[in-house]
Write a protein that holds these residues in place. Structure first.
Motif, short mmCIF file in Angstrom:
data_model
loop_
_atom_site.label_atom_id
_atom_site.label_comp_id
_atom_site.label_asym_id
_atom_site.label_seq_id
_atom_site.Cartn_x
_atom_site.Cartn_y
_atom_site.Cartn_z
N THR A 111 0.88 -1.15 -0.19
CA THR A 111 0.05 -0.03 -0.10
C THR A 111 0.75 1.32 0.10
OG1 THR A 111 -0.15 0.10 2.47
CG2 THR A 111 -2.00 -1.08 1.23
N MET A 112 2.16 1.29 0.58
CA MET A 112 2.90 2.41 0.68
C MET A 112 3.22 3.04 -0.89
SD MET A 112 4.05 4.46 2.76
CE MET A 112 5.12 6.04 2.37
N PHE A 113 3.54 2.15 -1.81
CA PHE A 113 3.74 2.38 -3.15
C PHE A 113 2.61 2.64 -3.81
CE2 PHE A 113 3.51 1.31 -7.80
CZ PHE A 113 4.71 1.78 -8.22
N ILE A 114 1.29 2.20 -3.61
CA ILE A 114 0.12 2.61 -4.15
C ILE A 114 -0.02 4.08 -3.55
CG2 ILE A 114 -2.35 2.30 -4.19
CD1 ILE A 114 -1.90 -0.55 -3.43
N ASP A 115 -0.05 4.31 -2.19
CA ASP A 115 -0.36 5.71 -1.71
C ASP A 115 0.68 6.81 -2.44
OD1 ASP A 115 -2.60 4.88 -0.63
OD2 ASP A 115 -1.55 4.35 1.32
N ARG A 116 1.87 6.51 -2.50
CA ARG A 116 2.68 7.52 -3.09
C ARG A 116 2.55 7.74 -4.52
NH1 ARG A 116 8.05 8.51 -1.93
NH2 ARG A 116 8.90 7.82 0.28
N PHE A 117 1.92 6.82 -5.23
CA PHE A 117 1.51 6.93 -6.66
C PHE A 117 0.13 8.05 -6.57
CE2 PHE A 117 -0.37 6.26 -10.92
CZ PHE A 117 0.88 6.36 -11.64
N LEU A 118 -0.62 7.49 -5.73
CA LEU A 118 -2.20 8.02 -5.76
C LEU A 118 -1.89 9.74 -5.59
CD1 LEU A 118 -4.48 5.37 -4.22
CD2 LEU A 118 -4.11 6.17 -6.93
N TYR A 153 -9.70 1.06 -0.94
CA TYR A 153 -9.37 2.21 -1.88
C TYR A 153 -10.82 2.67 -2.63
CZ TYR A 153 -4.56 1.97 -1.10
OH TYR A 153 -3.53 2.04 -0.78
N GLU A 154 -11.82 1.68 -2.70
CA GLU A 154 -13.23 2.30 -3.03
C GLU A 154 -13.68 2.57 -2.09
OE1 GLU A 154 -14.72 -1.71 -4.30
OE2 GLU A 154 -14.11 -1.53 -6.36
N SER A 155 -13.34 2.47 -0.68
CA SER A 155 -14.17 3.26 0.35
C SER A 155 -13.81 4.98 0.36
CB SER A 155 -13.78 2.64 1.65
OG SER A 155 -12.42 3.04 1.92
N GLU A 260 -10.00 11.52 1.71
CA GLU A 260 -10.69 11.06 3.01
C GLU A 260 -9.96 12.25 3.82
OE1 GLU A 260 -7.49 7.92 2.94
OE2 GLU A 260 -8.17 9.50 1.69
N MET A 261 -8.92 12.74 3.80
CA MET A 261 -8.46 13.84 4.85
C MET A 261 -8.62 15.21 4.35
SD MET A 261 -4.39 12.42 6.00
CE MET A 261 -4.30 10.73 6.39
N LYS A 262 -8.66 15.51 3.03
CA LYS A 262 -9.09 16.64 2.51
C LYS A 262 -10.49 17.26 2.80
CE LYS A 262 -9.47 19.33 -1.80
NZ LYS A 262 -9.14 19.26 -3.29
N GLU A 263 -11.38 16.08 2.89
CA GLU A 263 -12.81 16.65 3.00
C GLU A 263 -13.11 16.96 4.38
OE1 GLU A 263 -14.78 12.17 3.72
OE2 GLU A 263 -14.98 13.26 1.67
N ARG A 296 -3.88 3.87 5.74
CA ARG A 296 -3.84 5.00 5.25
C ARG A 296 -3.19 6.34 5.91
NH1 ARG A 296 -4.13 6.80 -0.13
NH2 ARG A 296 -5.83 8.44 0.06
N TYR A 297 -3.89 6.22 7.14
CA TYR A 297 -3.18 7.42 8.06
C TYR A 297 -1.62 7.20 8.35
CZ TYR A 297 -2.50 10.32 12.07
OH TYR A 297 -1.83 10.99 12.99
N ASN A 298 -1.31 5.78 8.43
CA ASN A 298 0.00 5.42 8.90
C ASN A 298 0.99 5.44 7.68
OD1 ASN A 298 -0.44 4.65 11.74
ND2 ASN A 298 -0.92 2.46 11.05
#
Length: 310
Positions: A111-118, A153-155, A260-263, A296-298
């Protein structure tokens, strides 16, 4: 903004210092670039990328034209270059969509790679979707991980696809979503980007590779970027990415690229809240109440302290 004319087009292939440009008439023009050509404000290993819209000057004495102008980009995917003498590498520009191709095993995408990309795609205004490939080889553990990733990620609003390129499961729906768009496939080596493109368009006949038995990682099979066009679809195929270093994202802006943080940012007491140690933080409260996924927060905490953050 200046309009494109008959001496304009889109870069569909880059190899070293030469380019192939598809003109407005769908002709292919070989091009070089002016030696002092640089994009204002971007220090990059590559002044032009696949998807860039350019203007060129033809010569009567050569089959090559000279690119003399790049039109404004609406977005781009960029990462830190592995060449330490330069700052960045632009992977592609002017995208309608980027598909991050991942796998739940062989190789397993973290997930770290995924989140960096997103985060990077979000920062540069590129709509992103996630493609979980290789479903045909998932055992029970891998299928559970795939289900976890899709739910995670859909959430938070990312479209996820579960497919098998080798068995062509899910390919037709994926293909339908790409019509009339310029899309890019990105991801680690070995996740099956070229196999997906071959399933979408068999005439592409892209070379595919095997997974290294020693490291369970992929071997590079795409060595240069190119745009493949068929049936009203433009696909950008890129070499596999081993790591993804983020570019020009400031720590105080990082939360903006986590939807999810921005909102929830207006709920924080302090305008410059880092969401780490401050009291009355809406983000930490949402994590505690399981409204923001803990993983995601971590990953946010790891990113905000990472060496490649500005």
């Amino acid at each position: 903004m200046q309009e494109m004319d008959n001496n304009s087009g889109i870069v569909v292939r880059t190899t070293g210092d030469s380019y192939i440009v598809r003109t407005l008439n769908n002709d292919l023009q070989k091009c070089f670039i002016k030696g002092n050509f640089r994009i204002k404000g971007i220090k990059s290993t590559n002044p032009l990328a696949i998807g860039d819209k350019v203007h060129f000057l033809k010569s009567d004495n050569s089959e090559y034209a000279l690119i003399d102008k790049i039109f404004d980009r609406k977005n781009y995917i960029i990462r830190r270059s592995t060449n330490l003498s330069k700052q960045t590498h632009i992977i592609a520009a002017n995208l309608d969509k980027v598909f991050l191709v991942i796998s739940a095993c062989l190789p397993k995408t973290e997930t770290m790679f995924i989140d960096r990309f997103l985060v990077s795609a979000n920062a540069y205004n590129v709509p992103a979707e996630i493609v979980l490939n290789k479903a045909d080889i998932y055992d029970e553990e891998a299928m559970l991980y795939a289900g976890y990733l899709m739910e995670l990620y859909e959430s938070i609003g990312y479209k996820c696809w579960l497919i098998s390129a080798t068995e062509k499961k899910g390919i037709n729906k994926l293909k339908e979503s790409m019509k009339g768009k310029i899309s890019m496939f990105a991801g680690n080596s070995g996740v099956g980007k070229s196999t997906i493109i071959n399933a979408l368009y068999p005439e592409a006949q892209l070379k595919t590779g095997e997974i290294s038995s020693l490291h369970h990682s992929g071997k590079h099979t795409t060595t240069f970027a190119q745009m493949i066009s068929f049936e009203g679809i433009d696909i950008i195929d890129t070499p596999g990415i081993k790591s993804f270093g983020m570019v020009k994202i400031r720590k105080e802006e990082l939360a903006l690229y986590f939807p999810e943080m921005k909102e929830r940012l207006e709920g924080c007491k302090y305008y410059n809240c880092t969401h780490i140690h401050e009291p009355h933080c809406a983000i930490k409260k949402a994590v505690e109440e399981e409204e923001i996924p803990l993983e995601r927060y971590n990953n946010y905490l790891k990113l905000i302290t990472a060496d490649d953050m500005n």
